[in-house]
Design a protein around this motif. Structure first.
Motif, PDB file in Angstrom:
ATOM      1  N   VAL A 284       0.904  -1.275   0.041  1.00 15.30           N
ATOM      2  CA  VAL A 284      -0.025   0.068  -0.096  1.00 15.30           C
ATOM      3  C   VAL A 284       1.039   1.456   0.067  1.00 15.30           C
ATOM      4  O   VAL A 284       1.575   1.508   0.815  1.00 15.30           O
ATOM      5  CB  VAL A 284      -0.880   0.073   1.144  1.00 15.30           C
ATOM      6  N   VAL A 285       0.649   2.136  -0.990  1.00 16.92           N
ATOM      7  CA  VAL A 285       1.457   3.055  -1.101  1.00 16.92           C
ATOM      8  C   VAL A 285       0.726   4.474  -1.301  1.00 16.92           C
ATOM      9  O   VAL A 285      -0.089   4.653  -2.141  1.00 16.92           O
ATOM     10  CB  VAL A 285       2.419   2.999  -2.360  1.00 16.92           C
ATOM     11  N   GLN A 286       0.576   5.496  -0.337  1.00 19.05           N
ATOM     12  CA  GLN A 286      -0.133   6.585  -0.459  1.00 19.05           C
ATOM     13  C   GLN A 286       1.025   7.797  -0.487  1.00 19.05           C
ATOM     14  O   GLN A 286       2.148   7.656   0.272  1.00 19.05           O
ATOM     15  CB  GLN A 286      -1.087   6.731   0.748  1.00 19.05           C
ATOM     16  N   ALA A 287       0.608   9.053  -0.784  1.00 16.64           N
ATOM     17  CA  ALA A 287       1.412  10.275  -0.902  1.00 16.64           C
ATOM     18  C   ALA A 287       0.853  11.250   0.478  1.00 16.64           C
ATOM     19  O   ALA A 287      -0.350  11.802   0.023  1.00 16.64           O
ATOM     20  CB  ALA A 287       1.291  10.840  -2.005  1.00 16.64           C
ATOM     21  N   PRO A 288       1.597  11.537   1.192  1.00 20.51           N
ATOM     22  CA  PRO A 288       1.173  12.689   2.047  1.00 20.51           C
ATOM     23  C   PRO A 288       1.408  13.806   1.311  1.00 20.51           C
ATOM     24  O   PRO A 288       2.002  14.118   0.392  1.00 20.51           O
ATOM     25  CB  PRO A 288       2.723  12.882   3.110  1.00 20.51           C
ATOM     26  N   PRO A 289       0.735  15.196   1.731  1.00 20.30           N
ATOM     27  CA  PRO A 289       0.273  16.173   1.099  1.00 20.30           C
ATOM     28  C   PRO A 289       1.608  16.898   0.098  1.00 20.30           C
ATOM     29  O   PRO A 289       1.614  16.941  -0.783  1.00 20.30           O
ATOM     30  CB  PRO A 289      -0.409  17.184   1.938  1.00 20.30           C
ATOM     31  N   PRO A 290       2.720  17.105   0.995  1.00 15.92           N
ATOM     32  CA  PRO A 290       3.817  17.803   0.263  1.00 15.92           C
ATOM     33  C   PRO A 290       4.966  16.908  -0.001  1.00 15.92           C
ATOM     34  O   PRO A 290       6.064  17.355  -0.251  1.00 15.92           O
ATOM     35  CB  PRO A 290       4.280  18.836   1.373  1.00 15.92           C
ATOM     36  N   ALA A 291       4.704  15.537   0.045  1.00 16.99           N
ATOM     37  CA  ALA A 291       5.593  14.569  -0.076  1.00 16.99           C
ATOM     38  C   ALA A 291       5.272  13.684  -1.239  1.00 16.99           C
ATOM     39  O   ALA A 291       4.201  13.696  -1.765  1.00 16.99           O
ATOM     40  CB  ALA A 291       6.121  14.084   1.238  1.00 16.99           C
ATOM     41  N   GLN A 292       5.919  12.490  -1.359  1.00 16.34           N
ATOM     42  CA  GLN A 292       5.549  11.339  -2.026  1.00 16.34           C
ATOM     43  C   GLN A 292       6.308  10.001  -1.750  1.00 16.34           C
ATOM     44  O   GLN A 292       6.980  10.021  -0.932  1.00 16.34           O
ATOM     45  CB  GLN A 292       6.272  11.432  -3.457  1.00 16.34           C
ATOM     46  N   ASN A 293       5.479   8.945  -1.739  1.00 22.50           N
ATOM     47  CA  ASN A 293       6.045   7.629  -1.729  1.00 22.50           C
ATOM     48  C   ASN A 293       5.947   6.752  -2.909  1.00 22.50           C
ATOM     49  O   ASN A 293       5.129   7.212  -3.788  1.00 22.50           O
ATOM     50  CB  ASN A 293       5.242   6.931  -0.597  1.00 22.50           C
ATOM     51  N   TYR A 294       6.866   5.775  -3.203  1.00 24.25           N
ATOM     52  CA  TYR A 294       6.990   5.116  -4.516  1.00 24.25           C
ATOM     53  C   TYR A 294       6.949   3.613  -4.085  1.00 24.25           C
ATOM     54  O   TYR A 294       7.437   3.109  -3.347  1.00 24.25           O
ATOM     55  CB  TYR A 294       8.168   5.576  -5.069  1.00 24.25           C
ATOM     56  N   ALA A 295       6.203   2.808  -5.433  1.00 25.25           N
ATOM     57  CA  ALA A 295       6.328   1.283  -5.367  1.00 25.25           C
ATOM     58  C   ALA A 295       6.955   1.284  -6.771  1.00 25.25           C
ATOM     59  O   ALA A 295       5.903   1.539  -7.618  1.00 25.25           O
ATOM     60  CB  ALA A 295       5.269   0.664  -5.052  1.00 25.25           C
ATOM     61  N   ILE A 296       8.213   0.889  -6.889  1.00 23.61           N
ATOM     62  CA  ILE A 296       8.726   0.744  -8.344  1.00 23.61           C
ATOM     63  C   ILE A 296       9.154  -1.022  -8.704  1.00 23.61           C
ATOM     64  O   ILE A 296       9.837  -1.486  -7.845  1.00 23.61           O
ATOM     65  CB  ILE A 296       9.798   1.630  -8.573  1.00 23.61           C
ATOM     66  N   GLY A 297       8.583  -1.472  -9.798  1.00 29.14           N
ATOM     67  CA  GLY A 297       8.921  -2.653 -10.363  1.00 29.14           C
ATOM     68  C   GLY A 297       8.366  -3.793  -9.181  1.00 29.14           C
ATOM     69  O   GLY A 297       9.251  -4.940  -9.147  1.00 29.14           O
ATOM     70  N   CYS A 298       7.426  -3.750  -8.302  1.00 32.20           N
ATOM     71  CA  CYS A 298       6.910  -4.661  -7.285  1.00 32.20           C
ATOM     72  C   CYS A 298       6.231  -5.838  -8.038  1.00 32.20           C
ATOM     73  O   CYS A 298       5.579  -5.522  -8.781  1.00 32.20           O
ATOM     74  CB  CYS A 298       6.632  -3.885  -6.032  1.00 32.20           C
ATOM     75  N   ARG A 299       6.133  -6.909  -7.234  1.00 31.31           N
ATOM     76  CA  ARG A 299       5.215  -7.855  -7.764  1.00 31.31           C
ATOM     77  C   ARG A 299       4.010  -8.219  -6.532  1.00 31.31           C
ATOM     78  O   ARG A 299       4.672  -8.239  -5.543  1.00 31.31           O
ATOM     79  CB  ARG A 299       6.222  -9.260  -7.816  1.00 31.31           C
ATOM     80  N   GLY A 300       2.972  -8.574  -6.816  1.00 32.09           N
ATOM     81  CA  GLY A 300       1.973  -8.486  -5.906  1.00 32.09           C
ATOM     82  C   GLY A 300       0.728  -7.578  -6.240  1.00 32.09           C
ATOM     83  O   GLY A 300       0.569  -7.194  -7.479  1.00 32.09           O
TER      84      GLY A 300
END
Length: 349
Positions: A284-300
């Motif tokens: 599970v990847v969500q983005a805080p208002p002034p920032a970011q989170n990432y999921a790159i090339g993952c399986r599932g």
């Protein structure tokens, strides 16, 4: 000073106060304006974050002074914005820090019967206030709180170690395999966690940053590996593999809202890279208002829907083969050291 997330240099008002090699603390107070930018810390209804509770502090060494520019030995993991908070770099006396501490080939088990008893050790192995420490080839099969924990420590590597079968009730605050608390620039590499709740957890809020879990395995975890509360930063789950997860949520970089002590946005500027959580597992990847989170090339199952609202994180290349580089951590390390990527093996730090 001011600087952006990921930068290793800052513009300072009085950089002449520093010299190369000096220990410093980069500090960004959690002001009302900064907390408001985060929506009170996330959709926190019971109690919004309060000023002074979520201050950002980065333990760094000054490696160069050039005019008004300070260069640091490691990047900061959030944008330092003077429009919402004053930012300062403080020098401090670091003679109290314990350095070059290692633990190798140690096994810790419990002599007490009872899987759910609280009579066991709280934590099996703890690094407290350690810099440039290491652990290799260790095993923990005990600890109702954590198998292996780092407290107030920095620049440590935990390699080829196992934390399995924690004891105590299966409730909040129990059953962590590998944990950080107020620790920064920590590498877990080729580690194995099983039968815990949070296999890898950053639980020190905004004082946890730069935590890497590399080429490691989680097995039979009953909830996710994650930044746990209040703005942990710069987490990297790199080639983490899940085996038989007991809960589908294996890794989460997300908003925890009213969970716990108003945990709110639990991770920022964090990445899941080439992780394999089985077809049934979720990231599970969500983005805080002034920032970011990432999921790159993952399986599932790679999702943006968590238990509390949040903008979708950046998701790319899910369930597609051929991700390059194979490891984000190793590629960045090779670039920093000026080495070909093929030369990096094992637990290079």
């Amino acid at each position: 000073p001011r600087g952006a997330s990921g930068e290793r240099s800052l513009d300072g008002a009085e950089p002449g106060r520093f010299r190369g090699g000096q220990a410093g603390s980069v500090q960004h107070p959690s002001t009302p304006a900064w907390i408001a930018r985060l929506g009170g810390g996330g959709p926190v209804k019971e109690r919004a974050w309060r000023p002074g509770e979520v201050d950002l502090r980065f333990h760094r060494y000054v490696t160069g002074v050039d005019g008004a520019r300070l260069t640091l030995d490691a990047p900061v993991f959030d944008s330092l914005d003077r429009r919402v908070s004053p930012v300062a770099v403080y020098a401090y006396d670091d003679r109290h820090i314990v350095r070059e501490i290692g633990v190798e080939s140690l096994r810790v088990e419990s002599a007490i019967d009872g899987t759910f008893s609280e009579e066991h050790l709280r934590d099996a192995i703890v690094f407290a206030g350690v810099e440039n420490g290491w652990m290799t080839g260790c095993t923990s099969r005990v600890g109702w709180h954590a198998g292996i924990q780092l407290e107030g420590s920095t620049r440590c590597t935990i390699a080829r170690s196992r934390a399995t079968d924690p004891r105590g009730p299966v409730i909040g605050g129990y059953h962590y395999n590998f944990a950080t608390y107020h620790s920064q620039l920590i590498l877990f590499v080729e580690c194995f966690a099983s039968a815990g709740r949070h296999a890898f957890i950053s639980n020190g809020g905004s004082l946890d940053s730069g935590i890497v879990v590399l080429d490691s395995v989680t097995a039979r975890s009953t909830t996710s590996s994650e930044g746990h509360r209040r703005w942990s930063m710069g987490l990297l789950f790199d080639n983490v593999r899940a085996e038989v997860p007991q809960d589908p949520d294996v890794i989460r970089l997300y908003n925890r809202g009213d969970y716990g002590t108003s945990h709110g946005w639990a991770a920022a500027h964090s990445v899941a890279w080439a992780c394999d959580v089985t077809p049934e597992g979720r990231i599970v990847v969500q983005a805080p208002p002034p920032a970011q989170n990432y999921a790159i090339g993952c399986r599932g199952q790679i999702l943006a829907e968590g238990p509390y609202p949040g903008a979708p994180g950046f998701i790319e290349g899910a369930n597609r083969p051929g991700l390059e580089p194979r490891s984000l951590y190793r590629a960045q390390l090779a670039e920093r050291l000026g080495m070909p990527k093929t030369e990096l093996r094992g637990g290079a730090k």
